[in-house]
Design a protein around this motif. Structure first.
Motif, PDB file in Angstrom:
ATOM      1  N   SER A  45       8.058 -11.259  -3.244  1.00  0.00           N
ATOM      2  CA  SER A  45       6.879 -12.028  -2.859  1.00  0.00           C
ATOM      3  C   SER A  45       7.256 -13.135  -1.883  1.00  0.00           C
ATOM      4  O   SER A  45       7.723 -14.204  -2.289  1.00  0.00           O
ATOM      5  CB  SER A  45       6.219 -12.632  -4.108  1.00  0.00           C
ATOM      6  OG  SER A  45       5.044 -13.316  -3.765  1.00  0.00           O
ATOM      7  N   PRO A  46       7.089 -12.898  -0.574  1.00  0.00           N
ATOM      8  CA  PRO A  46       7.326 -13.978   0.392  1.00  0.00           C
ATOM      9  C   PRO A  46       6.348 -15.122   0.155  1.00  0.00           C
ATOM     10  O   PRO A  46       5.216 -14.891  -0.289  1.00  0.00           O
ATOM     11  CB  PRO A  46       7.071 -13.301   1.745  1.00  0.00           C
ATOM     12  CG  PRO A  46       7.258 -11.830   1.493  1.00  0.00           C
ATOM     13  CD  PRO A  46       6.754 -11.629   0.094  1.00  0.00           C
ATOM     14  N   PRO A  47       6.756 -16.355   0.460  1.00  0.00           N
ATOM     15  CA  PRO A  47       5.867 -17.514   0.244  1.00  0.00           C
ATOM     16  C   PRO A  47       4.844 -17.622   1.366  1.00  0.00           C
ATOM     17  O   PRO A  47       4.862 -18.543   2.185  1.00  0.00           O
ATOM     18  CB  PRO A  47       6.845 -18.692   0.243  1.00  0.00           C
ATOM     19  CG  PRO A  47       7.943 -18.250   1.169  1.00  0.00           C
ATOM     20  CD  PRO A  47       8.084 -16.762   0.955  1.00  0.00           C
ATOM     21  N   LYS A  48       3.926 -16.685   1.407  1.00  0.00           N
ATOM     22  CA  LYS A  48       3.030 -16.509   2.556  1.00  0.00           C
ATOM     23  C   LYS A  48       2.229 -17.770   2.871  1.00  0.00           C
ATOM     24  O   LYS A  48       2.216 -18.247   4.007  1.00  0.00           O
ATOM     25  CB  LYS A  48       2.115 -15.315   2.291  1.00  0.00           C
ATOM     26  CG  LYS A  48       2.893 -14.000   2.130  1.00  0.00           C
ATOM     27  CD  LYS A  48       2.009 -12.854   1.722  1.00  0.00           C
ATOM     28  CE  LYS A  48       1.676 -12.870   0.241  1.00  0.00           C
ATOM     29  NZ  LYS A  48       2.825 -12.583  -0.633  1.00  0.00           N
ATOM     30  N   ALA A  49       1.523 -18.300   1.887  1.00  0.00           N
ATOM     31  CA  ALA A  49       0.712 -19.491   2.136  1.00  0.00           C
ATOM     32  C   ALA A  49       1.591 -20.682   2.493  1.00  0.00           C
ATOM     33  O   ALA A  49       1.218 -21.509   3.338  1.00  0.00           O
ATOM     34  CB  ALA A  49      -0.146 -19.809   0.916  1.00  0.00           C
ATOM     35  N   ASP A  50       2.762 -20.777   1.882  1.00  0.00           N
ATOM     36  CA  ASP A  50       3.665 -21.891   2.175  1.00  0.00           C
ATOM     37  C   ASP A  50       4.216 -21.810   3.596  1.00  0.00           C
ATOM     38  O   ASP A  50       4.452 -22.834   4.240  1.00  0.00           O
ATOM     39  CB  ASP A  50       4.815 -21.922   1.171  1.00  0.00           C
ATOM     40  CG  ASP A  50       4.346 -22.305  -0.219  1.00  0.00           C
ATOM     41  OD1 ASP A  50       3.636 -23.311  -0.346  1.00  0.00           O
ATOM     42  OD2 ASP A  50       4.678 -21.599  -1.184  1.00  0.00           O
ATOM     43  N   ASP A  67       3.867  -8.106  -1.824  1.00  0.00           N
ATOM     44  CA  ASP A  67       3.147  -8.678  -2.969  1.00  0.00           C
ATOM     45  C   ASP A  67       1.780  -9.230  -2.574  1.00  0.00           C
ATOM     46  O   ASP A  67       1.400 -10.333  -2.976  1.00  0.00           O
ATOM     47  CB  ASP A  67       3.985  -9.765  -3.652  1.00  0.00           C
ATOM     48  CG  ASP A  67       3.543  -9.988  -5.100  1.00  0.00           C
ATOM     49  OD1 ASP A  67       2.985  -9.037  -5.686  1.00  0.00           O
ATOM     50  OD2 ASP A  67       3.750 -11.094  -5.625  1.00  0.00           O
ATOM     51  N   VAL A  68       1.043  -8.434  -1.820  1.00  0.00           N
ATOM     52  CA  VAL A  68      -0.351  -8.774  -1.534  1.00  0.00           C
ATOM     53  C   VAL A  68      -1.258  -8.135  -2.583  1.00  0.00           C
ATOM     54  O   VAL A  68      -2.100  -8.803  -3.178  1.00  0.00           O
ATOM     55  CB  VAL A  68      -0.747  -8.327  -0.118  1.00  0.00           C
ATOM     56  CG1 VAL A  68      -2.229  -8.605   0.138  1.00  0.00           C
ATOM     57  CG2 VAL A  68       0.111  -9.031   0.934  1.00  0.00           C
ATOM     58  N   VAL A  69      -1.047  -6.822  -2.816  1.00  0.00           N
ATOM     59  CA  VAL A  69      -1.856  -6.115  -3.823  1.00  0.00           C
ATOM     60  C   VAL A  69      -0.978  -5.353  -4.814  1.00  0.00           C
ATOM     61  O   VAL A  69      -1.467  -4.519  -5.565  1.00  0.00           O
ATOM     62  CB  VAL A  69      -2.842  -5.133  -3.140  1.00  0.00           C
ATOM     63  CG1 VAL A  69      -3.873  -5.893  -2.327  1.00  0.00           C
ATOM     64  CG2 VAL A  69      -2.103  -4.113  -2.268  1.00  0.00           C
ATOM     65  N   ALA A  70       0.326  -5.636  -4.832  1.00  0.00           N
ATOM     66  CA  ALA A  70       1.251  -4.874  -5.672  1.00  0.00           C
ATOM     67  C   ALA A  70       0.896  -4.949  -7.156  1.00  0.00           C
ATOM     68  O   ALA A  70       1.118  -3.990  -7.904  1.00  0.00           O
ATOM     69  CB  ALA A  70       2.686  -5.364  -5.459  1.00  0.00           C
ATOM     70  N   ALA A  71       0.355  -6.065  -7.594  1.00  0.00           N
ATOM     71  CA  ALA A  71       0.061  -6.242  -9.016  1.00  0.00           C
ATOM     72  C   ALA A  71      -1.184  -5.490  -9.460  1.00  0.00           C
ATOM     73  O   ALA A  71      -1.463  -5.428 -10.660  1.00  0.00           O
ATOM     74  CB  ALA A  71      -0.101  -7.728  -9.335  1.00  0.00           C
ATOM     75  N   LEU A  72      -1.924  -4.890  -8.516  1.00  0.00           N
ATOM     76  CA  LEU A  72      -3.211  -4.290  -8.855  1.00  0.00           C
ATOM     77  C   LEU A  72      -3.121  -2.804  -9.160  1.00  0.00           C
ATOM     78  O   LEU A  72      -4.139  -2.184  -9.493  1.00  0.00           O
ATOM     79  CB  LEU A  72      -4.200  -4.508  -7.702  1.00  0.00           C
ATOM     80  CG  LEU A  72      -4.443  -5.970  -7.299  1.00  0.00           C
ATOM     81  CD1 LEU A  72      -5.446  -6.032  -6.158  1.00  0.00           C
ATOM     82  CD2 LEU A  72      -4.895  -6.798  -8.483  1.00  0.00           C
ATOM     83  N   GLY A  73      -1.936  -2.200  -9.055  1.00  0.00           N
ATOM     84  CA  GLY A  73      -1.807  -0.772  -9.324  1.00  0.00           C
ATOM     85  C   GLY A  73      -1.981  -0.447 -10.792  1.00  0.00           C
ATOM     86  O   GLY A  73      -1.892  -1.320 -11.668  1.00  0.00           O
ATOM     87  N   VAL A 113       0.838  -1.204   0.000  1.00  0.00           N
ATOM     88  CA  VAL A 113       0.000   0.000   0.000  1.00  0.00           C
ATOM     89  C   VAL A 113       0.866   1.243   0.000  1.00  0.00           C
ATOM     90  O   VAL A 113       0.608   2.201  -0.753  1.00  0.00           O
ATOM     91  CB  VAL A 113      -0.957  -0.001   1.208  1.00  0.00           C
ATOM     92  CG1 VAL A 113      -1.684   1.335   1.317  1.00  0.00           C
ATOM     93  CG2 VAL A 113      -1.959  -1.143   1.084  1.00  0.00           C
ATOM     94  N   ASP A 114       1.920   1.259   0.814  1.00  0.00           N
ATOM     95  CA  ASP A 114       2.826   2.410   0.824  1.00  0.00           C
ATOM     96  C   ASP A 114       3.511   2.573  -0.528  1.00  0.00           C
ATOM     97  O   ASP A 114       3.751   3.692  -0.989  1.00  0.00           O
ATOM     98  CB  ASP A 114       3.869   2.249   1.927  1.00  0.00           C
ATOM     99  CG  ASP A 114       3.279   2.454   3.317  1.00  0.00           C
ATOM    100  OD1 ASP A 114       2.278   3.179   3.434  1.00  0.00           O
ATOM    101  OD2 ASP A 114       3.811   1.886   4.282  1.00  0.00           O
ATOM    102  N   ALA A 115       3.832   1.453  -1.178  1.00  0.00           N
ATOM    103  CA  ALA A 115       4.462   1.529  -2.495  1.00  0.00           C
ATOM    104  C   ALA A 115       3.498   2.119  -3.527  1.00  0.00           C
ATOM    105  O   ALA A 115       3.878   2.970  -4.344  1.00  0.00           O
ATOM    106  CB  ALA A 115       4.921   0.144  -2.933  1.00  0.00           C
ATOM    107  N   LEU A 116       2.236   1.684  -3.501  1.00  0.00           N
ATOM    108  CA  LEU A 116       1.259   2.222  -4.437  1.00  0.00           C
ATOM    109  C   LEU A 116       1.012   3.712  -4.200  1.00  0.00           C
ATOM    110  O   LEU A 116       0.854   4.493  -5.145  1.00  0.00           O
ATOM    111  CB  LEU A 116      -0.050   1.444  -4.311  1.00  0.00           C
ATOM    112  CG  LEU A 116       0.007  -0.015  -4.808  1.00  0.00           C
ATOM    113  CD1 LEU A 116      -1.228  -0.780  -4.357  1.00  0.00           C
ATOM    114  CD2 LEU A 116       0.149  -0.073  -6.323  1.00  0.00           C
TER     115      LEU A 116
END
Length: 378
Positions: free
Chosen positions: A320-325, A306-312, A279-282
């Motif tokens: 992108s940390p392997p969050k789910a993993d 990399d939660v919403v970075a691709a949506l800008g 969010v701060d990056a966007l």
């Protein structure tokens, strides 16, 4: 009059031997004592070899032949839930939660989700209540906004008498939690990926704008300072708060002051920035655009999370940390602990696992304008 300890323990043995595996919380209610007291009784009886202590249950001692023949049992779906404790409004950790949930559901283990409010010490009463209600294991990601809050939690977490795994947190070395199972992202490697990508494009002056209100944020700051200082292709670098509210105590007179990132980039002559988090990056991209600075033509930007970075409007290159993993690995480690009924030995040695992040290259990074205009054609 309070019942003598020896008599209470004889009653515990009688109940367990007559009924078989019995929940500790049920025993405590039946004997009119606290769950903590009942757990101590069960631990002492298990130490004396008079019963077996499971996770949230007490079991009778089996005959020698049955003990030898019986393999370690997988956790049972009816043996009480596993408590999952995460901070409120934390999109990053909610993704790790989804990974953990999948592993528990596949194993047939119930989960009880607890959301910790944004307040120092919020997790302890939540965990204590969950254990009193029969939770047999704990998966936790404390918020730990400051180091002082983090270290204040070490003592009670180290005293837990159920298996626990700390997720996306790396307790201080040598602390009371050093020997607790942890699963987290290697954030040093994430910063390494970002810096290597930018220097490979030709950027020589880089700013890290990061939060300072979580263990992840502090790890990123430390990693960037070390990597940038030692990197032969980085001429100048700086670290700044990503926003005024990104410090543990923004109102403190000793807290780091937030600065205008576009102004810092101009002052340093920087052509690239790494931002924690998305969010701060966007918002930085938007602020730069309002200042007449184009992304990526005039300034490359990498987001971290990399939660919403691709949506800008300009999709952001992101670590992108392997969050789910991470969540799944933490759940699987906890399931190993729950699967062996022998206290203190279950699941093997303590594990401190690190998973590597990746870099997702999108439209917010390119070679700096001066370089791209002078570089020879291929």
């Amino acid at each position: 009059m309070r019942e003598p300890v020896d008599l209470r323990r004889q009653r515990i043995l009688a109940v367990v031997q007559s009924r078989g595996a019995t929940r500790v919380s049920d025993l405590a209610a039946e004997l009119a004592v606290s769950v903590v007291t009942l757990r101590r009784d069960v631990e002492e009886l298990a130490r004396e070899g008079k019963l077996r202590r499971g996770h949230g249950v007490a079991r009778p001692v089996l005959p020698d032949t049955e003990q030898t023949a019986a393999p370690a049992a997988p956790p049972q779906a009816d043996g009480g839930p596993v408590a999952l404790v995460v901070p409120e409004r934390h999109a990053y950790l909610y993704e790790t939660l989804h990974g953990a949930r999948t592993a528990f559901e596949e194993a047939g283990v119930r989960i009880a989700l607890h959301i910790a409010p944004n307040a120092p010490g919020a997790e302890q009463p939540i965990v204590e209540r969950a254990l009193a209600e029969g939770a047999r294991g704990l998966l936790i990601a404390p918020r730990w906004r400051s180091r002082a809050v983090e270290e204040a939690d070490y003592a009670w977490l180290a005293r837990l008498d159920v298996p626990a795994v700390v997720m996306e947190r790396r307790p201080r070395r040598g602390s009371a939690l050093h020997a607790l199972d942890t699963v987290c992202t290697d954030h040093w490697y994430g910063i390494h990926l970002a810096v290597e990508h930018l220097t490979g494009l030709g950027h020589r002056r880089i700013v890290l704008a990061a939060r300072d209100d979580s263990p992840t944020a502090r790890a990123l700051r430390s990693a960037f300072a070390g990597i940038a200082a030692d990197h032969p292709d980085v001429d100048k670098w700086a670290i700044a708060l990503s926003s005024p509210g990104a410090a543990p105590d923004p109102g403190s007179g000793t807290a780091e002051k937030a600065v205008e990132i576009p102004a810092l980039l101009a002052e340093l002559g920087a052509t690239a920035a790494v931002l924690h988090g998305d969010v701060d990056a966007l918002m930085l991209v938007q602020s730069l655009r309002d200042s007449g600075v184009r992304v990526p033509e005039d300034c490359s930007v990498i987001a971290y999370d990399d939660v919403v970075a691709a949506l800008g409007s300009t999709p952001l290159t992101a670590v992108s940390p392997p969050k789910a993993d991470v969540g799944r690995a933490a759940a699987e480690l906890l399931l190993r602990r729950l699967g062996d009924p022998v206290p203190g030995r279950s699941g093997g040695p303590v594990r401190r696992m690190e998973l590597l992040p990746t870099l997702e290259v999108r439209g917010s990074t390119q070679a700096p304008a001066v370089m791209s205009s002078t570089a020879p054609s291929a």
